[in-house]
Scaffold this active site. Structure first.
Site, short mmCIF file in Angstrom:
data_model
loop_
_atom_site.label_atom_id
_atom_site.label_comp_id
_atom_site.label_asym_id
_atom_site.label_seq_id
_atom_site.Cartn_x
_atom_site.Cartn_y
_atom_site.Cartn_z
N ALA A 144 81.33 48.68 -1.48
CA ALA A 144 80.65 49.49 -1.98
C ALA A 144 79.19 49.76 -1.63
CB ALA A 144 80.61 49.45 -3.48
N SER B 251 79.53 44.49 -6.66
CA SER B 251 80.04 45.76 -6.23
C SER B 251 81.40 45.74 -6.02
CB SER B 251 79.51 46.00 -4.69
OG SER B 251 79.93 45.27 -3.46
N ASP B 252 82.04 46.87 -5.85
CA ASP B 252 83.53 47.05 -5.47
C ASP B 252 83.28 46.66 -3.92
OD1 ASP B 252 86.11 47.29 -5.38
OD2 ASP B 252 86.18 49.12 -6.36
N CYS B 253 84.38 46.40 -3.46
CA CYS B 253 84.40 45.96 -1.96
C CYS B 253 83.95 46.94 -0.80
CB CYS B 253 85.88 45.39 -1.63
SG CYS B 253 86.28 43.81 -2.44
#
Length: 825
Positions: A353, A349-351
Site C-alpha cells: 500500500a 500498511s496493507d501489502c
C-alpha cells in the site's frame, strides 16, 4: 559444520524454490547463522523433500550431514525466538531488557542503539535479526480471521501442530448476534496462536484480523470476512474478538500490565469495500465519502475497536478517501486514531500500500516522497519492501526526519515487548505454559460447531418441512457442487482445519442410505448433469440441494458482477425440485447475498438454509439442524438485494438515498428499494413473542436546542453540547420480555431498533441499538435489560459529521412491538 550451496540440478523437482531458498543457503558456517534463520531453514517444509531427493541421488556427504543436522537440532528448533536471554550476561547492561522499566522507556532505549541502516530494516513486515543486540528476526504478517491461518508469512503448520480450529467465516458467526460467543472464539484463536508460537512454529505474534469494514455493497468479494452491514454489530464484534485474542476479559480492562496473549489488528482503515469492479481496483480507487457517512457508518467500528477493544494494531487501507491515501493521511492516523481516540499500538500498511501511493495513485512524486508521506502521517510498518528500499534515501534527501523513523520503531518494539518477546524465554513467562495440547481441543471444536449451529439462518420452511424425521426418512439425496466438498466450507484466510466433515458425510450418520451427485462440474456450473441428478432425486425420500458460491466466485481481489447463482445452478435446482417426490431442501453456501427469489416463491422448494461458509464443523451443524437435533436461530447480518441492484455503481459510497436521481441508498438503515430478505430476518422451528416490560422514561428533556437550516425548521441538540455527564445521567433502561411459545428449545437473538416517526434530513429508516442472545426452553420466558445512552443510541450524524439528537417522537422496536419516547429540546 559447513553448509554448502546446493546443486539444484541434482534435485530438479526443487528448482522452482531456488529463488526463495538461495538467500538462506549461501555458503557460511553454521555458527554464523543467526538462530532464527537456521531454525527457519531447518524447519522448512522442503528440507525433508530435499533430503529424500539427495538420498535417491547419492548426494554429497555435506547434504547428508545437512539432513542429519535437521534431526539433531529438531528439539532446539522448537524454541520460539526471543530477546534478553537471562543466560547471556551481556543483556543485563541493556535498559531495554529491564522489565522493571516502563515499556515506552525500554523501546526508546532500544531504538537509540540502532544505526540508520538497522532502523530501516525494521520498518517492513519481515524484519531481520539484529545479532549485535541479541534481537531476533520478527514477522509482522500473520492471519487469524476465523482461526489461526498460514495465509501470511508468520505461521507454519509443519511441526507438532499441523492445523488449527477453523471457525465459521465471520459473516456467519455474526449471524448469531452473540457477543459472548464472539469473545470465546477470539479467546480460542488467541490461545492457539500463542501455542503455535511457543512451539516454535511462528515467527511473530501480530495477527492482521479482524476485518471490520462495513459490508456496504453486496458484490464485495470480501464481505464474507466482515460482521455485516451494521456499524453497531461490527463494532461489538471488533471489541469482543480483540479482547479475546489479546487475553483481556469479556468486559475489558483486565490485561496484566498491558501484556498481550497475541496482538489483534483492526483493518482496513478506512472506507475500504471495493476490490475490483469494472476496471476500478482498490489500489487506485478514490472513495468520495461525506462527513456524514464517515461519522455514522465507516468510522464507528474502528473507534469501538480502538477505544473499547484496545486493539494493539491498525491496518491502513489501499484506497484513497477524498483524494488522500489512507496510509498517508495524517488526520486519519495521527489526529483521529492516536489523538482523538487514544490509539496506542502500531499501524501497518496493507501489502504494497506504500508503493501504490507513487506507482499507482501518483499521489507522491517519488518513492522517497511516498515513504516520507506515510511515516510523517503516523504509519509504522510496511507490508512489502518499499520502506526498506527508500527510507534511507528519503532521510538523506532531507524529505524525512530520522525522528519519524524513531517514532515508528518505538511503536513497533513496544508491541513486541507487550507480547513478552523482550523478557527472556517466553516459555517461562506469562502465557508460556500454553502448549500444542491446547490447539484443536475438544472444547474449541465444540465451540466451532456451536458457532455454526447458531449462525445458520432458516430463510424458508413451508408446511414445516424441516426438521426431517430421523425415523421415517429412509433414503436421502445430496445434490450439488458443495455437497461433498469440505474445502468450500472454510471460506478464505483459513489454515488447515482440525477436521473436515462434508454435508454428505454428516447426513450419513442419520440416514445410511444417502446418495450423492455433484450436479454441476463445479460451483461455476458451466456444465450441468440434470438427467443424472434428477434420477438420483427420484430415488430418494428427501432431497437436499447444496448450492451457492465459493472462493472462485467471491474473494479478495474478486468482486462479483451479479447477484444470482453462477452458471446453470438455477436450472439444476428447478429441475431437481420439480422431479423430487416431496418439496426439496436448499442449502446455500455464500458470503455475500444472492437473489434467490425464484426459490423463495417456488412451492417445490420447501425449505432454504443460508450457511455462509460454516467452517470445519459446518457439515455436522447443518445435519443437526436438518434432522432437528438443533433449532436454527441465526439472523441475517446484511440485506439481501434483488439482482437489479447491480445497476447501482459499486463506486458510489453514499449510504443515504437520493430519490430525485433514483439512487436507493444502502443497507437496511437507508435502502429504500425492494429486498429479497431484510437485515435481521431469520426463522426458527419455534415461535417467540416480545413485550416491553418497562421503560424508565417515555419523555426526554434535553434543555438545549439548535435549528436545522431546512425549511422544516427541525430542532436538534448537538451531542457535544450535552456533555458526557448528561448523556450518562439520561440513560434509558428498557426491559424486554421474550417468550418461547413453541414446543422446541432454541437460542434466539433479540434485536432492539429505534426509529423516528418522521424521517427527515437523512435519518436512518431504523437503527439497531442493542441485541441480546437468549436460550429458552419450550414455554420458557425471560427478561433482560437494554441500557440506552441517548447520545449514542438516539443520535444521528448531520451533514457536517457532528452527532445530534432530533426533537420529536422516537420509537423503540422489538419484533412487532413498539414503545414511544418523546424528545423535547
Amino acid at each position: 559444520m559447513f553448509v554448502s550451496s546446493l546443486d539444484f540440478k541434482r534435485a530438479p523437482s526443487l528448482a522452482t524454490t531456488k529463488a526463495s531458498v538461495e538467500p538462506v543457503l549461501r555458503p557460511r558456517t553454521m555458527s554464523d547463522l543467526t538462530y532464527s534463520t537456521a531454525a527457519s531453514f531447518l524447519r522448512s517444509s522442503w528440507v525433508k523433500c530435499f533430503c529424500k531427493e539427495m538420498r535417491l541421488h547419492r548426494a554429497a556427504v555435506v547434504s547428508t550431514l545437512l539432513c542429519l543436522t535437521t534431526l539433531l537440532i529438531h528439539t532446539e528448533s522448537t524454541q520460539p525466538p526471543f530477546s534478553c536471554d537471562s543466560s547471556d550476561p551481556s543483556t543485563k547492561s541493556y535498559p531495554f531488557c529491564r522489565t522493571s522499566l516502563p515499556i515506552s522507556q525500554r523501546a526508546r532505549d532500544l531504538v537509540s542503539r540502532l544505526t540508520l541502516d538497522e532502523k530501516v530494516t525494521q520498518l517492513v513486515n519481515t524484519a531481520p535479526a539484529i545479532p549485535r543486540l541479541g534481537v531476533p528476526a520478527y514477522e509482522w504478517w500473520s492471519e487469524a480471521l476465523h482461526g489461526v491461518a498460514d495465509a501470511g508469512y508468520g505461521i507454519q503448520f509443519n511441526g507438532r501442530i499441523n492445523g488449527a480450529t477453523s471457525f465459521p467465516q465471520v459473516i456467519l458467526t455474526a449471524a448469531t448476534f452473540d457477543a459472548h460467543l464472539w469473545y470465546r472464539i477470539g479467546q480460542a484463536i488467541g490461545t492457539e496462536a500463542r501455542a503455535v508460537y511457543n512451539e516454535g512454529q511462528a515467527k511473530g505474534m501480530t495477527f492482521w484480523a479482524p476485518n471490520i469494514n462495513v459490508f456496504r455493497d453486496p458484490r464485495w468479494g470480501r464481505g464474507q470476512e466482515t460482521p455485516g452491514e451494521d456499524p453497531l454489530v461490527t463494532g461489538k464484534y471488533a471489541i469482543s474478538y480483540v479482547r479475546g485474542v489479546q487475553g483481556d476479559s469479556f468486559e475489558g480492562g483486565k490485561l496484566k500490565d498491558g501484556h498481550l496473549q497475541a496482538s489483534a489488528c483492526c483493518k482496513h482503515f478506512t472506507a475500504y469495500d471495493l476490490d475490483r469492479w469494472q476496471g476500478v481496483d482498490r489500489y487506485a480507487f478514490d472513495a468520495q465519502v461525506s462527513k456524514q457517512d464517515l461519522a455514522d457508518t465507516y468510522q464507528p467500528p474502528f473507534q469501538s475497536c480502538i477505544q473499547q477493544g484496545q486493539a494493539s494494531g491498525i491496518m491502513c487501507a489501499y484506497n484513497r478517501v477524498n483524494g488522500v491515501p489512507n496510509c498517508a493521511d495524517y488526520n486519519l492516523l495521527s489526529n483521529i486514531a492516536r489523538g482523538k481516540w487514544g490509539f496506542q499500538g502500531y499501524i501497518t500498511s496493507d501489502c504494497d500500500a506504500v508503493s501504490i501511493i507513487h506507482d499507482n495513485q501518483g499521489y507522491a512524486k517519488s518513492p522517497e516522497d511516498a515513504v516520507a508521506d506515510v511515516l510523517k502521517a503516523g504509519m509504522d510498518v510496511n507490508c512489502g519492501s518499499y520502506l526498506k528500499n527508500y527510507t534511507k534515501s528519503a532521510v538523506q534527501q532531507k524529505k524525512l526526519p530520522e525522528s519519524s523513523v524513531d517514532r515508528a520503531l518505538q511503536n513497533l518494539f513496544s508491541v513486541r515487548m507487550r507480547l513478552g518477546l523482550f523478557n527472556g524465554n517466553p516459555n517461562k513467562m506469562l502465557f508460556g505454559d500454553i502448549s500444542p495440547s491446547q490447539v484443536c481441543t475438544k472444547e474449541h471444536q465444540n465451540l466451532a460447531l456451536d458457532a455454526a449451529r447458531n449462525g445458520v439462518v432458516l430463510l424458508k420452511n413451508s408446511a414445516r418441512l424441516l426438521p426431517l424425521s430421523k425415523t421415517k426418512t429412509t433414503s436421502l439425496a445430496i445434490i450439488g457442487p458443495n455437497g461433498n466438498n469440505a474445502h468450500t466450507f472454510v471460506g478464505n484466510y483459513a489454515g488447515p482445519p482440525c477436521k473436515s466433515v462434508t454435508l454428505f458425510q454428516a447426513t450419513q450418520q442419520y440416514v445410511k442410505n444417502t446418495m450423492y451427485h455433484q450436479g454441476c462440474n463445479a460451483v461455476n456450473c458451466t456444465s450441468v448433469s440434470i438427467p443424472e441428478a434428477v434420477g438420483v432425486a427420484k430415488a430418494a425420500d428427501h432431497v437436499i440441494l447444496i448450492v451457492g458460491l465459493d472462493q472462485s466466485q467471491e474473494r479478495e481481489d474478486h468482486d462479483r458482477v451479479d447477484l444470482v447463482l453462477p452458471g446453470k445452478q438455477q436450472s439444476l435446482i428447478a429441475s431437481v425440485a420439480k422431479a423430487a417426490k416431496k418439496p426439496v431442501i436448499m442449502v446455500l453456501l455464500c458470503g455475500g447475498p444472492v437473489d434467490i427469489s425464484f426459490a423463495k416463491y417456488d412451492p417445490k422448494i420447501g425449505s432454504i438454509l443460508w450457511a455462509g461458509y460454516p467452517g470445519e464443523a459446518g457439515g455436522i451443524a447443518l445435519a443437526e439442524i436438518i434432522f432437528g437435533d438443533h433449532n436454527p436461530g441465526g439472523k441475517l447480518p446484511m440485506t439481501w438485494y434483488p439482482k437489479d441492484f447491480i445497476k447501482v455503481p459499486m463506486t458510489d459510497m453514499r449510504m443515504r438515498p437520493k430519490p430525485s436521481s433514483g439512487y436507493p441508498g444502502r443497507t437496511y438503515r437507508f435502502y429504500t428499494g425492494r429486498k429479497v430478505y431484510q437485515f435481521g430476518y431469520g426463522l426458527s422451528y419455534t415461535k417467540y413473542s416480545y413485550e416491553f416490560v418497562s421503560v424508565t422514561r417515555n419523555k426526554l428533556h434535553l434543555g438545549k436546542s439548535s435549528t436545522a437550516g431546512s425549511s422544516e425548521s427541525l430542532q436538534y441538540t448537538s451531542v457535544s453540547e450535552l456533555g458526557t455527564e448528561f448523556c450518562e445521567r439520561a440513560t434509558i433502561s428498557a426491559t424486554v420480555g421474550v417468550n418461547n411459545l413453541g414446543k422446541m428449545a432454541g437460542k434466539h437473538p433479540v434485536l432492539l431498533f429505534v426509529k423516528q416517526a418522521k424521517l427527515t434530513n437523512g435519518n436512518p429508516i431504523r437503527q439497531l441499538v442493542g441485541f441480546h442472545s437468549v436460550t429458552l426452553k419450550a414455554g420458557e420466558r425471560a427478561e433482560f435489560e437494554f441500557a440506552l445512552n441517548p447520545c449514542d443510541h438516539l443520535s444521528r450524524a448531520n451533514e457536517d459529521g457532528l452527532m445530534v439528537i432530533d426533537a420529536g417522537s422516537h420509537h423503540l422496536v422489538v419484533g412487532d412491538e413498539e414503545y414511544p419516547i418523546d424528545i423535547v429540546v
